[in-house]
Motif scaffolding. Structure first.
Motif, mmCIF file in Angstrom:
data_model
loop_
_atom_site.group_PDB
_atom_site.id
_atom_site.type_symbol
_atom_site.label_atom_id
_atom_site.label_comp_id
_atom_site.label_asym_id
_atom_site.label_seq_id
_atom_site.Cartn_x
_atom_site.Cartn_y
_atom_site.Cartn_z
ATOM 1 N N VAL A 39 0.820 -1.206 0.000
ATOM 2 C CA VAL A 39 0.000 0.000 0.000
ATOM 3 C C VAL A 39 0.856 1.259 0.000
ATOM 4 N N GLN A 40 0.230 2.328 -0.456
ATOM 5 C CA GLN A 40 0.856 3.649 -0.435
ATOM 6 C C GLN A 40 -0.098 4.595 0.275
ATOM 7 N N ARG A 41 0.458 5.448 1.120
ATOM 8 C CA ARG A 41 -0.351 6.466 1.801
ATOM 9 C C ARG A 41 -0.429 7.696 0.904
ATOM 10 N N ILE A 42 -1.637 8.211 0.770
ATOM 11 C CA ILE A 42 -1.852 9.426 -0.018
ATOM 12 C C ILE A 42 -2.738 10.351 0.801
ATOM 13 N N GLU A 43 -2.306 11.592 0.928
ATOM 14 C CA GLU A 43 -3.063 12.586 1.683
ATOM 15 C C GLU A 43 -3.533 13.670 0.721
ATOM 16 N N ILE A 44 -4.844 13.827 0.637
ATOM 17 C CA ILE A 44 -5.430 14.804 -0.278
ATOM 18 C C ILE A 44 -6.077 15.920 0.527
ATOM 19 N N ARG A 45 -5.661 17.143 0.247
ATOM 20 C CA ARG A 45 -6.288 18.313 0.869
ATOM 21 C C ARG A 45 -7.400 18.772 -0.072
ATOM 22 N N LYS A 46 -8.637 18.748 0.410
ATOM 23 C CA LYS A 46 -9.777 19.120 -0.418
ATOM 24 C C LYS A 46 -9.676 20.590 -0.827
ATOM 25 N N LEU A 47 -10.108 20.873 -2.050
ATOM 26 C CA LEU A 47 -10.099 22.218 -2.601
ATOM 27 C C LEU A 47 -11.470 22.847 -2.408
ATOM 28 N N GLY B 262 -7.005 3.746 -11.507
ATOM 29 C CA GLY B 262 -6.748 2.322 -11.309
ATOM 30 C C GLY B 262 -6.320 1.970 -9.905
ATOM 31 N N ASP B 263 -5.981 2.967 -9.075
ATOM 32 C CA ASP B 263 -5.639 2.691 -7.676
ATOM 33 C C ASP B 263 -6.839 2.055 -6.979
ATOM 34 N N LYS B 264 -6.575 1.071 -6.137
ATOM 35 C CA LYS B 264 -7.618 0.455 -5.324
ATOM 36 C C LYS B 264 -7.568 1.084 -3.942
ATOM 37 N N VAL B 265 -8.689 1.615 -3.491
ATOM 38 C CA VAL B 265 -8.770 2.292 -2.199
ATOM 39 C C VAL B 265 -9.007 1.244 -1.113
ATOM 40 N N MET B 266 -8.035 1.108 -0.214
ATOM 41 C CA MET B 266 -8.125 0.124 0.865
ATOM 42 C C MET B 266 -8.684 0.744 2.153
ATOM 43 N N GLN B 267 -8.302 2.010 2.424
ATOM 44 C CA GLN B 267 -8.773 2.713 3.627
ATOM 45 C C GLN B 267 -8.975 4.190 3.302
ATOM 46 N N VAL B 268 -9.931 4.797 4.021
ATOM 47 C CA VAL B 268 -10.148 6.240 3.984
ATOM 48 C C VAL B 268 -10.193 6.713 5.427
ATOM 49 N N ASN B 269 -9.228 7.538 5.800
ATOM 50 C CA ASN B 269 -9.145 8.075 7.167
ATOM 51 C C ASN B 269 -9.288 6.973 8.217
ATOM 52 N N GLY B 270 -8.625 5.841 7.964
ATOM 53 C CA GLY B 270 -8.609 4.732 8.904
ATOM 54 C C GLY B 270 -9.769 3.761 8.778
ATOM 55 N N LYS C 272 -18.280 16.336 4.927
ATOM 56 C CA LYS C 272 -18.097 17.792 4.879
ATOM 57 C C LYS C 272 -17.192 18.331 5.980
ATOM 58 N N ASP C 273 -17.077 17.616 7.102
ATOM 59 C CA ASP C 273 -16.267 18.125 8.211
ATOM 60 C C ASP C 273 -14.806 17.695 8.128
ATOM 61 N N GLU C 274 -14.386 17.122 6.993
ATOM 62 C CA GLU C 274 -12.997 16.688 6.825
ATOM 63 C C GLU C 274 -12.360 17.419 5.642
ATOM 64 N N ASP C 275 -11.364 18.266 5.939
ATOM 65 C CA ASP C 275 -10.656 18.999 4.884
ATOM 66 C C ASP C 275 -9.572 18.154 4.238
ATOM 67 N N ILE C 276 -9.100 17.143 4.964
ATOM 68 C CA ILE C 276 -8.032 16.280 4.464
ATOM 69 C C ILE C 276 -8.532 14.843 4.454
ATOM 70 N N VAL C 277 -8.253 14.144 3.359
ATOM 71 C CA VAL C 277 -8.605 12.735 3.233
ATOM 72 C C VAL C 277 -7.308 11.950 3.141
ATOM 73 N N ARG C 278 -7.130 11.004 4.067
ATOM 74 C CA ARG C 278 -5.942 10.151 4.085
ATOM 75 C C ARG C 278 -6.326 8.777 3.556
ATOM 76 N N LEU C 279 -5.700 8.399 2.459
ATOM 77 C CA LEU C 279 -6.016 7.132 1.804
ATOM 78 C C LEU C 279 -4.865 6.152 1.944
ATOM 79 N N ALA D 240 -6.302 15.477 -6.038
ATOM 80 C CA ALA D 240 -5.916 14.058 -6.033
ATOM 81 C C ALA D 240 -4.666 13.821 -6.874
ATOM 82 N N GLU D 241 -4.604 14.437 -8.061
ATOM 83 C CA GLU D 241 -3.425 14.255 -8.912
ATOM 84 C C GLU D 241 -2.182 14.839 -8.253
#
Length: 123
Positions: free
Chosen positions: A13-21, A74-82, A100-107, A66-67
């Motif tokens: 797995v790879q951790r990816i942190e996306i800050r919502k726009l 094609g990435d498979k999402v295994m977890q979202v914010n735990g 809506k109450d999460e500005d950052i999504v950790r995948l 996200a980019e």
């Protein structure tokens, strides 16, 4: 990534942190998903054996959050914010991603190239 029902699954797995726009009243992630336990896995172009009911990234907006964070189509999402995303419906996954109450999504995601790189390094 193929698996045998009832057996443990090993995934690279790879951790990816996306800050919502912020876009008006909406928070934008910049990607779309497909799949889920309520969807037909035969329609999933990223499932190798056409039985995988996981959540996959089906589109990434060029230049979007996200980019920029490194998410790929094609990435498979295994977890979202735990939260485990391996056995959820499409709607459950969408709701978890768009809270809506999460500005950052950790995948945690897995992708074929990650698995191939690990296999190659072990040879």
């Amino acid at each position: 990534m193929s698996f045998i029902p009832g057996q443990p699954v090993t995934a690279v797995v790879q951790r990816i942190e996306i800050r919502k726009l912020q876009h008006g009243e909406h928070l934008i992630l910049g990607f779309s998903i497909g799949g889920g336990i309520d969807q037909d896995p035969g329609q999933n172009p990223f499932s190798e054996d056409k039985s995988d009911k996981g959540i996959y990234v089906t589109r990434v907006t060029p230049g979007g959050p996200a980019e920029v964070a490194g998410l790929m189509m094609g990435d498979k999402v295994m977890q979202v914010n735990g939260w485990d995303m391996t056995m959820v419906t499409h709607d459950q996954a969408r709701k978890r991603l768009t809270k809506k109450d999460e500005d950052i999504v950790r995948l945690l995601v897995t992708r074929k190239s990650l698995e191939q790189a690990v296999r190659h390094s072990m040879m």
